[in-house]
Design a protein around this motif. Sequence first.
Motif, PDB file in Angstrom:
ATOM      1  N   TYR A 130     -39.062  72.497 -50.871  1.00 50.37           N
ATOM      2  CA  TYR A 130     -38.306  72.391 -49.628  1.00 50.37           C
ATOM      3  C   TYR A 130     -37.345  71.204 -49.613  1.00 50.37           C
ATOM      4  CZ  TYR A 130     -37.337  72.585 -44.624  1.00 50.37           C
ATOM      5  OH  TYR A 130     -36.714  72.677 -43.396  1.00 50.37           O
ATOM      6  N   LEU A 134     -33.278  71.429 -49.415  1.00 48.50           N
ATOM      7  CA  LEU A 134     -32.455  70.773 -48.400  1.00 48.50           C
ATOM      8  C   LEU A 134     -31.372  69.912 -49.040  1.00 48.50           C
ATOM      9  CD1 LEU A 134     -35.102  69.672 -45.733  1.00 48.50           C
ATOM     10  CD2 LEU A 134     -33.487  71.570 -45.594  1.00 48.50           C
ATOM     11  N   ARG A 135     -31.730  69.193 -50.107  1.00 51.35           N
ATOM     12  CA  ARG A 135     -30.770  68.305 -50.760  1.00 51.35           C
ATOM     13  C   ARG A 135     -29.678  69.095 -51.478  1.00 51.35           C
ATOM     14  NH1 ARG A 135     -31.960  62.953 -51.812  1.00 51.35           N
ATOM     15  NH2 ARG A 135     -30.949  63.099 -53.857  1.00 51.35           N
ATOM     16  N   GLY A 138     -28.979  72.659 -48.200  1.00 54.23           N
ATOM     17  CA  GLY A 138     -28.805  72.343 -46.781  1.00 54.23           C
ATOM     18  C   GLY A 138     -27.651  71.405 -46.501  1.00 54.23           C
ATOM     19  N   PHE A 141     -24.305  72.932 -45.206  1.00 51.56           N
ATOM     20  CA  PHE A 141     -24.261  73.726 -43.982  1.00 51.56           C
ATOM     21  C   PHE A 141     -24.074  72.833 -42.760  1.00 51.56           C
ATOM     22  CE2 PHE A 141     -26.024  76.602 -46.971  1.00 51.56           C
ATOM     23  CZ  PHE A 141     -25.754  77.881 -46.501  1.00 51.56           C
ATOM     24  N   VAL A 143     -24.547  72.551 -38.842  1.00 50.98           N
ATOM     25  CA  VAL A 143     -25.300  73.154 -37.740  1.00 50.98           C
ATOM     26  C   VAL A 143     -24.348  73.644 -36.650  1.00 50.98           C
ATOM     27  CG1 VAL A 143     -26.957  72.692 -35.888  1.00 50.98           C
ATOM     28  CG2 VAL A 143     -27.409  71.858 -38.198  1.00 50.98           C
ATOM     29  N   ASN A 166     -33.483  79.187 -40.475  1.00 45.21           N
ATOM     30  CA  ASN A 166     -33.369  79.024 -41.931  1.00 45.21           C
ATOM     31  C   ASN A 166     -32.833  80.267 -42.629  1.00 45.21           C
ATOM     32  OD1 ASN A 166     -34.784  76.436 -43.322  1.00 45.21           O
ATOM     33  ND2 ASN A 166     -35.667  76.831 -41.311  1.00 45.21           N
ATOM     34  N   LEU A 169     -29.405  80.122 -44.421  1.00 43.27           N
ATOM     35  CA  LEU A 169     -29.419  79.334 -45.657  1.00 43.27           C
ATOM     36  C   LEU A 169     -30.051  80.134 -46.793  1.00 43.27           C
ATOM     37  CD1 LEU A 169     -29.293  77.089 -43.311  1.00 43.27           C
ATOM     38  CD2 LEU A 169     -30.220  75.558 -45.054  1.00 43.27           C
ATOM     39  N   TYR A 173     -28.321  81.352 -50.201  1.00 46.86           N
ATOM     40  CA  TYR A 173     -28.924  80.960 -51.475  1.00 46.86           C
ATOM     41  C   TYR A 173     -29.186  82.176 -52.357  1.00 46.86           C
ATOM     42  CZ  TYR A 173     -32.021  78.679 -54.828  1.00 46.86           C
ATOM     43  OH  TYR A 173     -32.583  78.195 -55.976  1.00 46.86           O
ATOM     44  N   GLN A 199     -21.195  82.494 -45.335  1.00 46.64           N
ATOM     45  CA  GLN A 199     -21.878  81.288 -45.794  1.00 46.64           C
ATOM     46  C   GLN A 199     -22.190  81.365 -47.287  1.00 46.64           C
ATOM     47  OE1 GLN A 199     -22.310  78.580 -44.134  1.00 46.64           O
ATOM     48  NE2 GLN A 199     -21.997  79.163 -41.992  1.00 46.64           N
TER      49      GLN A 199
END
Length: 406
Positions: A130, A134-135, A138, A141, A143, A166, A169, A173, A199
């Motif tokens: 996780y 995120l690194r 995320g 993106f 918000v 989520n 994302l 991905y 996205q």
Amino acid sequence: MSVVDTLQERGFIQQLTHEEEIKELLAKEKITFYVGFDPTADSLHVGHFLAMMSMAHMQRAGHRPICLIGGGTAMVGDPSGKSDMRKMLTEDDIRHNGERFKKQLQRFIDFSDGKAIMANNAEWLMELNYVQFLREIGVHFSVNRMLTAECFKQRLERGLSFLEFNYMLMQAYDFLELHRRYNCAMQLGGDDQWSNILQGVDLIRRKESNPAYGLTFTLLTTSDGRKMGKTEKGAVWLDAEKTSPYDFYQYWRNIDDADVEKCLALLTFLPMDEVRRLGSLTDKEVNIAKKILAFEVTKLIHGEEAAFKSQQAAEALFGGAGALDNAPTVTIEPALISTKLLDVLAFTGIVTSKSEGRRLIIQGGLYIGNNKITDTETLLSPDMFEDNGLLVRKGKKNYHRIVIQS
């Protein structure tokens, strides 16, 4: 004519991320593209039909499809077009549903010799770290930008879980992962997926500095804007056990006149000259076009033999010709003779409930053969049967046959 021209002429395309680039790319090169399917049921339904047809057109033009089963994203739930959070599924449910999907997709897509790929995003999503996710992902993106997406705006007032937040994302991905693994360059999806597709396209361009593209097709709706594929019994499924070939045939046979040409263009491979000719028929002649539509669509989903039998059954019921044996049939035990007709109809599922049966009788919509039933206390009597069977009609076009078990 390029595949983009074909899809545009037939009415598929709603939006393109880079129209001119896509047209040039698909005309000059053979690419790999993908369409995602969330395995939230054990069968695909009419709502997936356009995706399947668009994939078939693309493969016929030489492009390679990836059918992506959302085994990982189904554990979260896509908020697009939904007013409530989706039910959580087990891994066994998801695996089983994905296997069923492949069997149905094989009627449209050739998976032999690497011509198409079946993938499951659980393969990479379930193993994600996780913090690393995120690194790596995320950080790209916004918000604020995500909250402007239509799929989220519809849910914000009623409550949007962080779990569902989520989803965008994860889908982006997926596109990145398929690009890395299979050089996938394009995602196709219904127009309700436009925000998610954008996205993914943006993420690939940022992370890999490679071009990526998105294309959405129109949602399958009636001329007055309602989603197609719903009946009083629920969804129109592509599984013969959930929606019989006859009921599937009858669904298309009974669509509104205004929707015939659009459905012929989108849901069959008939040449467009023939589609336009059939679409120009009016008055009673439009029934010719409806019969062709129903046969062609049933043939695609259930095979030519099932389409022919469904056509025969319809002719038997509505035209007095053909084989009644192919009509939807239920078998009852002799002990049910001389019991209430309403009870028998509810027991066999011909009506969904006794209250539905009562309403039909009161409104004058229930017939045995050509005889209208006017009394809710009517008994199922032996003299109603001819050659061990009787025909029940609900309304104008819904027929069932009851036979006595020998």
